[in-house]
Structures are given as C-alpha cells and as structure tokens.
Design an enzyme around this catalytic site. Structure first.
Site, PDB file in Angstrom:
ATOM      1  N   PHE A   1       0.859  -1.187   0.000  1.00  0.00           N
ATOM      2  CA  PHE A   1       0.000   0.000   0.000  1.00  0.00           C
ATOM      3  C   PHE A   1       0.887   1.227   0.000  1.00  0.00           C
ATOM      4  CE2 PHE A   1      -4.686   0.424   1.273  1.00  0.00           C
ATOM      5  CZ  PHE A   1      -5.087  -0.578   0.408  1.00  0.00           C
TER       6      PHE A   1
ATOM      7  N   GLN B   1      -8.322  14.330   4.077  1.00  0.00           N
ATOM      8  CA  GLN B   1      -7.695  13.486   3.062  1.00  0.00           C
ATOM      9  C   GLN B   1      -8.535  13.409   1.792  1.00  0.00           C
ATOM     10  OE1 GLN B   1      -6.884   8.960   3.519  1.00  0.00           O
ATOM     11  NE2 GLN B   1      -4.915   9.984   3.411  1.00  0.00           N
TER      12      GLN B   1
ATOM     13  N   HIS C   1      -8.785  11.219  -1.507  1.00  0.00           N
ATOM     14  CA  HIS C   1      -8.295   9.949  -2.065  1.00  0.00           C
ATOM     15  C   HIS C   1      -7.964  10.158  -3.533  1.00  0.00           C
ATOM     16  CE1 HIS C   1      -7.965   5.719  -3.097  1.00  0.00           C
ATOM     17  NE2 HIS C   1      -8.015   5.428  -1.806  1.00  0.00           N
TER      18      HIS C   1
ATOM     19  N   LEU D   1     -15.259   5.030  -4.454  1.00  0.00           N
ATOM     20  CA  LEU D   1     -13.855   4.699  -4.222  1.00  0.00           C
ATOM     21  C   LEU D   1     -13.365   3.552  -5.115  1.00  0.00           C
ATOM     22  CD1 LEU D   1     -11.355   4.970  -2.251  1.00  0.00           C
ATOM     23  CD2 LEU D   1     -12.416   3.133  -0.959  1.00  0.00           C
TER      24      LEU D   1
ATOM     25  N   GLU E   1      -6.911   1.793  -3.000  1.00  0.00           N
ATOM     26  CA  GLU E   1      -5.473   1.925  -3.214  1.00  0.00           C
ATOM     27  C   GLU E   1      -4.869   0.564  -3.568  1.00  0.00           C
ATOM     28  OE1 GLU E   1      -3.737   4.728  -0.557  1.00  0.00           O
ATOM     29  OE2 GLU E   1      -2.017   3.454  -0.187  1.00  0.00           O
TER      30      GLU E   1
ATOM     31  N   ARG F   1      -1.102   9.162  -0.088  1.00  0.00           N
ATOM     32  CA  ARG F   1      -2.286   9.681  -0.781  1.00  0.00           C
ATOM     33  C   ARG F   1      -2.241  11.177  -1.053  1.00  0.00           C
ATOM     34  NH1 ARG F   1      -6.881   6.135   2.408  1.00  0.00           N
ATOM     35  NH2 ARG F   1      -6.448   4.217   1.259  1.00  0.00           N
TER      36      ARG F   1
ATOM     37  N   HIS G   1     -12.058  11.939   1.196  1.00  0.00           N
ATOM     38  CA  HIS G   1     -12.151  10.531   1.576  1.00  0.00           C
ATOM     39  C   HIS G   1     -12.145  10.308   3.083  1.00  0.00           C
ATOM     40  CE1 HIS G   1     -11.694   6.236   1.294  1.00  0.00           C
ATOM     41  NE2 HIS G   1     -10.532   6.249   1.913  1.00  0.00           N
TER      42      HIS G   1
ATOM     43  N   ARG H   1      -3.067  10.410   6.464  1.00  0.00           N
ATOM     44  CA  ARG H   1      -3.191   9.014   6.886  1.00  0.00           C
ATOM     45  C   ARG H   1      -2.714   8.086   5.781  1.00  0.00           C
ATOM     46  NH1 ARG H   1      -6.739   5.092   5.852  1.00  0.00           N
ATOM     47  NH2 ARG H   1      -8.392   6.363   4.952  1.00  0.00           N
TER      48      ARG H   1
END
Lengths: 565, 241
Positions: free
Chosen positions: A117, A230, A232, A242, A245, A276, A341, A376
């Site tokens: 990730f 955040q 995304h 979404l 990721e 991100r 996000h 994050r």
C-alpha cells in the site's frame, strides 16, 4: 427512560469494537442512525495494516517499521507514542479478527495475505479481496449478536447531555416513531465516523455528515487538526465511488492523456504508491495542466494485471465499474479523480480515547488521537477503528469502576430532550423559507472549491465568510409539511447545524496554519515549517465562537525530516 | 430522459391502504435510481421515505422492487431501465413501515436463529490460523452477502410460511459450517434439519436470481442438505460401533 452504563454511538467498526470490549458486567448498548451493517465501514475495500511479515521475502517487517512509515506518512504531525501504540497493537488485533471469523485472503501455507500500500516500506496490508471493511464489520457484528449486545438502530443522536461537567446521556431522534427522547448513560463513546459529505465530491456514504463531531464541539469538547482532510487519489469519475489503493498496490498505473505514468515526475521511486496526499495532488496538477481528460480526470489502468488477477483480488472494483460506468477494467482503464475521503482531524482525545469531558470518549474516524497527523496512510484507518475502538470500550468500563452508582438527574435529561423537540417544532411551524438541501449544496460547493486540495489565504477567507452567510440563511430554513416518522429531511436539517460548525473549524484551522504539511497544501506557504507549526490545532467553542489554540506534537524517537518518496 | 416514477406509498398511521403515486422526473445520463429518488424527495415531496447509505451497492440498505425486478436502487441506472414508466415498490413479504421502508425484523430474527457467528476456539493460535486460500474461497461467495433482504423477500416459501428461516440465514450458516476456524459441532448446527430450515426450500432458486451480490444462497442450502445427510449417516455408524 432508556438507561445504560455505556452507550456507544455508532455501529461501524469503532463502535462494534468498543461494545465488544466493554466489561460484560456492565450494561452496554449501541445506538446507530442506521443498522450497524449499513455503516460506512463496510465500504472500506483495500485492507488493514499490521506488520505480520507474511510476505515471503519481507519477513523482517516489524511494528517499529510500521510506526516509522505511519509517522513519516503523517508528515510528522502524528503523536509518535500514539502511532507506536497503534502499530504495536496491530499485530494481535489482526490475529484476533482472524480468530473471530474475518475471512482474510491467504498466502500459500495458509497465513494471512498482505499487499503493498502507499507510503509503506513493506507489503503490510491484510485484506479480504477488496471487501475488507465488509468482511470485518460483518464478523464483529456477528460477534455482537453472540454477546447479545443491545442495538438501537435508526436513531440519530442529536445532542450530548452534560450535568455538573459530566456526560450523562444523549438525546436521540428515533426515526421509526418520530420521537425525540433522552437516553441516560454513565459513559458515552462516540464512534460516529467522518464528515465526508460536507464536500461535494466525496467517496463517503450519504450518512457521513459528521454530526457526531459537531455535537461534541457544541458540548464544549475541542476539535483537533480539523484542517487535515484526506483526498483519495482514485475515485471513479463522475460518481466519486472509491477505487481502492489496493488497485495500485496490485500494480495498477496512473496515466495522463499522453499515456504517460506521470507519477514519475512527482514521486520517482514510490510512483503510484506514494502516500495519498502526494498522489492526489499530482493527479489534480496533471488535470490542471491540461494533461487530463475533459479537464476532470486521468486514467487508472489495470488491464496489464489480467482478468484473472482483477477478478480474484479486485472483484468489487470490477463489479462497481461494470455496474456504474458500464466499463470492464480488464478491458478499459478507469476514469478517476481525487475526492474527499477521510477526516484526519476530529474530536480531541488522548491515547486512552478520553476527551476533556468526563464520561465522554471517542474512537475511530470521528476522533483524533492523533495517529494519522497530517496525512493518513491507506490501511491505517480500519486498524485505528479496531485498536482504539477496543481501547475506548475498555477505558469507559474502567472509568465506571471507580464511579459511584449515582443516577444523574432525570430532570436534566427530560429538559434537554424537550428543548430539542421545541427546536424541531419551530422549524416545522415556519411556513416560508429556503429549502435546506439547496443551502446545504451551497456549503458543499464552497468546501470543494475553496477548502480543497490546494488552498490560499484569500480563498479560505472567502470560504469563512460564505460559511457565515450560509449559517445565517440556515436560521431561516423552512421545514413545513414533513412527517416526523422516517424523515431523512429532518435528519439532514439537524446535521446541517453540525456541518456549519465543522466547515468553519476546518476552514479556520486551514487559514491559520501558514505552512504546507501533508494533506494541507497552501499555495501561498508551500513549505513545511517545523519551527512554527509542528503542533496540533485545537478549536474550541467558547461563548458561541470558535477559539483556536495549539498543542505540541509528542516526539519519541523519530526526528522530523523531509518526506521523500 | 423524461420519466414517471410510480411509487407505492403507504403510511400505516395515516393511510388505510397502500396506493401508487406518480412523480415526473427528468433523469440525466447515468443517474442512479437512488439519486433520482433523493431529488424527488427534496424537490417534490419531503415525506417520501426510503433507506440508503453507501450508494455503492455494499451496505444493503436500498433494496426494492423496480419494474418488477428486485435490486438495489443505488446500482440501478435510470436510463438503463429502458422504460419511461418506472414502478417502484417496497420489498414484499415484509410489512411496510413507510413507503419503501419495510420492517426487516422478521429477516433479522430468522438470521439470529441460525447462530450466525463464528464459534472460535478458546485460544488464539500464536501467529494466527493457517487456512489455505482455496478453503477460504469456498466461503467467499457467502461472505459476500450484504444482508439486503432481496432473497428473503422474493422467496416463495417465506411468503407462505413465515417460520421458514429463508435463504440469507441458511447461506450464512453454511458459511460458518465450511469455516475451519469454527468450533460448532454437527449436533449444534444440524438443528436446522427441519421443514422450516434446510428442508423447507422449494429449490425454485428465486434467491439466486434476485441476489445483487451473486451469493447464490440456494447453493448454500443444497450443500447444507448434503452435509446433514452425511452427518446423520456418520452418527449412525458411530452408534453401531
């Protein structure tokens, strides 16, 4: 009157974890605006991080490395002891989830599979295909049935009740009956999720208005680091659903209209798997430079992974693309754009999930410990919900141990509920005025256009002004002709007031923070400034106005350095 | 596209019986039915009630019957329905609480009866359970269920016998029976070997047809039947020995 020792507000992952961790000798209940299985946690796709070291050539992963990645990813705004706690507890947390029935995907040999990730030095993200959130919510909800945890579904909490500086319960709007009622509790845990829907473009569910955070703020509890929002990188254009990721973790490319993997220009070594904030900004810059499509999106190309791998590892992404776009990612690239996000900021809590209000705890996305700081990492939010949800349940139980069993005054509870009821009746008696949803859309538009990925002083000031105007108009909204039973219109109206507070806090925090850090990018202050800004923003409601203060970041052993990927 | 939504309305407190009401609506391209219903509610009738949450077909809130077909409103794209008249009804077999909102309680109660949770061993094994992916794949299909209630609501057996546990609950049970981490024994789960349990199914596969997540609950019911028979034979042999 409904009365419990511990009342958990929210039935998503943090709420379920809290309820399951509460002392079984206490009476614990969950109150949720939807059935727990309808919570936004089910939409989490990609996975949950823990340094299990299961990937064959990465067995030397450790929780300390996970903590380092998390802290670096946070642009050094995370409290380092809290991030360490999160990552150390991650490993047993995953084994416990597995033991409780989460159907994790597996590597040969039967150990839990892990995928790479963004922003992580190792393949550390455990997953159940691309429906990890769904799998974990269902498993924990099922365990809550086994433990016979009481759930009050479809009831929206509208207010925290405070007596003698102690939280003694909440007011709820019960959708099925249309009643507004007090619920007494000796301890209240908020696990109410994020506020994505204050933005026009968001990956969040329709229910994510963030009212829990607003209710805490209205009760005088400070909010922390609200300016860190955040975005995304990969939400489907135009619906902003979404795409995990994990799609890039499995090897997906980001392409601009020249067919170039443009991440090479922004994060040459991590490429698509940079954190991100960096990837989302890169995508937006490409679009703004004219390298996108229709000035709206770029492409996420999975075709080279092959149909078999896509079907095995990313079945939901494929299904969503086929159903919502009429496009099979095995054959065509997916149009994507950044969208709101996640809320890094939230209710200010310590690493025991306690707030400044006695008897009031918070965990999950609505809370800010802070473990995510200014950005994050993907896979850390599910982790936060289970680790800190559990801590919240344990700590609330412990809090009650030392407390005499004095029942709070019934009168306060009844009075507070009556006041809420009067407020609703006043809305309903108004015969003319603007429609709330149009006004709400104005607020969302302001947030998306002026408090988005790139920020400037002048736009933030304009946004603050417009939020204040919308607040005035909100006072004149008309709600006539509604039926009180199952009124989503009333729900939206109640939550709107909270959204005004939240957007003001986000914008004010962003305006004051004259630096660029993580997700907070100031075009007029493009550098990180540790000398002045290595600190948390706290916003507290004092005499009806937001008051801003700051608190230093707790550093253990990771010296802030420049973030390079 | 200009269309007419013919929506079944009912408020048990105010109305004597359900009735259809028409709303005209101009649907833009790729508009989902859920988005359209929200527009209708906001602009035309604020009392129109329906459930929703995720809008991406994973939370199971917005199941309803659309032109006679069971589906989630969020993943139904209006212009793909190929009809300008769109009839929208709540899930059948469940009582209407308001408009498109039904009382899901019988569905949840049926689910609770199968003890729909993993029975874990006492101790968490150090370094976690070892389960091969091909074993996990066997339960993947059933773990994909979002509890939207389409199958329960469409099931002809449920409609004539409310004691029948229904497809979702039985498929969920099978998911645990197949899970190597589960410690419930055969005697415990085989209590569904009744006419209101696994033997109640008519095998007309309505559940498989209407499931928006391709769970195919009837596969689970069939497999439970086989395991019940197998289990009983094993018990017989044990007794004879």
């Amino acid at each position: 009157m409904i009365s419990h020792d511990i009342l958990v507000v929210g039935g998503g992952l943090a709420g379920l974890s809290a309820a399951l961790a509460a002392d079984t000798r206490l009476s614990t209940a969950i109150v949720s605006r939807v059935h727990p299985l309808r919570s936004h946690s089910v939409a989490a796709q990609g996975g949950i991080n823990a340094a299990l070291g299961n990937s064959p050539d990465e067995q030397d992963d450790s929780w300390e490395r996970h903590a380092f990645d998390t802290i670096k990813g946070s642009d050094y705004l995370a409290d380092q002891d809290a991030a360490e706690l999160l990552c150390e507890k991650a490993v047993p947390a995953i084994y416990e989830l597995d033991h409780l029935g989460v159907p994790f995907s597996r590597f040969p040999g039967g150990v839990i599979a892990q995928r790479p990730f963004g922003g992580a030095g190792f393949s550390r993200t455990c997953y159940a295909a691309d429906r990890t959130g769904l799998a974990i919510v269902h498993a924990l909800y099922e365990q809550s049935l086994r433990r016979q945890v009481k759930v009050y579904g479809e009831a929206l909490v509208t207010k925290l009740i405070v007596e003698n500086e102690r939280c003694v319960g909440v007011v709820i709007y019960d959708l099925a009956t249309g009643q507004i009622l007090p619920v007494r509790a000796r301890a209240v845990i908020f696990a109410t999720g994020g506020y994505g829907r204050v933005y026009l473009k968001t990956t969040n569910a329709y229910i994510n208005h963030g009212s829990g955070i607003g209710i805490a703020y209205q009760a005088g509890v400070p909010l922390k680091d609200m300016e860190f929002v955040q975005f995304h990188p990969t939400s489907i254009y135009p619906k902003n659903i979404l795409v995990t990721e994990g799609a890039r973790g499995e090897g997906g490319y980001l392409l601009n209209n020249k067919g170039k993997r443009f991440m090479a220009d922004y994060a040459a070594s991590a490429m698509e798997l940079a954190p991100r904030d960096i990837v989302a900004r890169a995508i937006q810059m490409e679009i703004d430079k004219g390298n996108g499509f229709d000035s709206e999106y770029v492409l996420l190309d999975l075709r080279h992974l092959g149909e078999k791998k896509i079907q095995k590892r990313l079945p939901s992404v494929r299904e969503i693309c086929i159903k919502f776009l009429g496009l099979d990612p095995a054959e065509k690239p997916i149009p994507i754009q950044p969208a709101q996000h996640y809320s890094m900021g939230g209710i200010d809590v310590n690493d025991r999930c306690a707030t400044s209000l006695e008897g009031f705890f918070a965990a999950g996305e609505c809370a800010c410990v802070s473990v995510h700081g200014a950005n994050r990492l993907g896979g850390n939010s599910l982790l936060e919900t289970v680790v800190f949800g559990k801590i919240a349940g344990q700590e609330a139980s412990r809090h009650l141990e030392g407390l005499e069993r004095k029942e709070p005054g019934e009168k306060t509870l009844l009075d507070e509920a009556l006041a809420e009821r009067n407020k609703v009746e006043a809305w309903m008696s108004r015969t003319s005025g603007e429609k709330a949803h149009r006004l709400l859309n104005r607020l969302k538009l302001v947030m998306s256009e002026k408090v988005g990925l790139f920020r400037t002083k002048s736009e933030l000031e304009e946004a603050l002004e417009e939020i204040r105007e919308i607040r005035e108009d909100y006072g004149r909204v008309c709600l006539s002709g509604i039926c009180l039973r199952y009124s989503q219109v009333l729900v939206n109206m109640i939550e709107f007031a909270c959204m005004l507070d939240l957007t003001e806090a986000i914008t004010l925090g962003a305006l004051r923070r004259e630096e660029t850090r993580g997700s907070h990018y100031r075009l007029d202050f493009p550098e990180r400034n540790d000398a002045d800004w290595l600190k948390h923003t706290l916003i507290t409601l004092k005499d009806g106005r937001p008051e801003v203060s700051y608190r230093p970041v707790r550093i253990t052993k990771y010296k802030p350095e420049e973030r390079k990927y | 596209m200009k269309c007419t939504f013919r929506i079944l309305r009912f408020d048990p407190v105010e109305d004597e019986c359900p009735y259809f009401e028409d709303f005209s609506y101009e649907a833009s391209e790729k508009k989902s039915l859920l988005e359209a219903l929200m527009d209708v509610r906001n602009e035309q009738d604020t009392t129109l009630s329906f459930r929703y949450s995720c809008r991406e077909a994973v939370c199971g809130s917005c199941a309803m019957v659309i032109n006679g077909k069971f589906d989630l409103a969020c993943r139904t794209i209006v212009d793909s329905l190929g009809s300008s008249l769109i009839v929208i009804e709540p899930l059948p077999n469940l009582e209407i609480q308001k408009d498109l909102i039904v009382d899901m309680e019988p569905f949840w109660q049926a689910l609770h009866k199968v003890e729909p949770y993993l029975f874990p061993a006492e101790e968490i094994p150090e370094k976690g359970h070892r389960v091969e992916d091909r074993v996990m794949e066997k339960i993947d299909q059933f773990a994909n269920c979002i509890m939207c209630g389409c199958c329960y609501s469409a099931c002809p057996v449920v409609s004539r016998d409310e004691r029948y546990l229904g497809p979702a609950a039985l498929a969920k049970l099978y998911r645990f029976v197949r899970d190597p981490r589960d410690r419930r024994g055969f005697p415990r789960w085989s209590k569904v070997s009744t006419e209101t349990g696994v033997w109640g199914c008519d095998t007309v596969f309505r559940c498989n047809e209407v499931c928006p997540r391709t769970v195919r609950p009837a596969d689970g019911i069939e497999s439970l039947r086989r395991r019940v028979v197998l289990g009983k034979i094993k018990q017989l042999f044990k007794r004879e020995r």
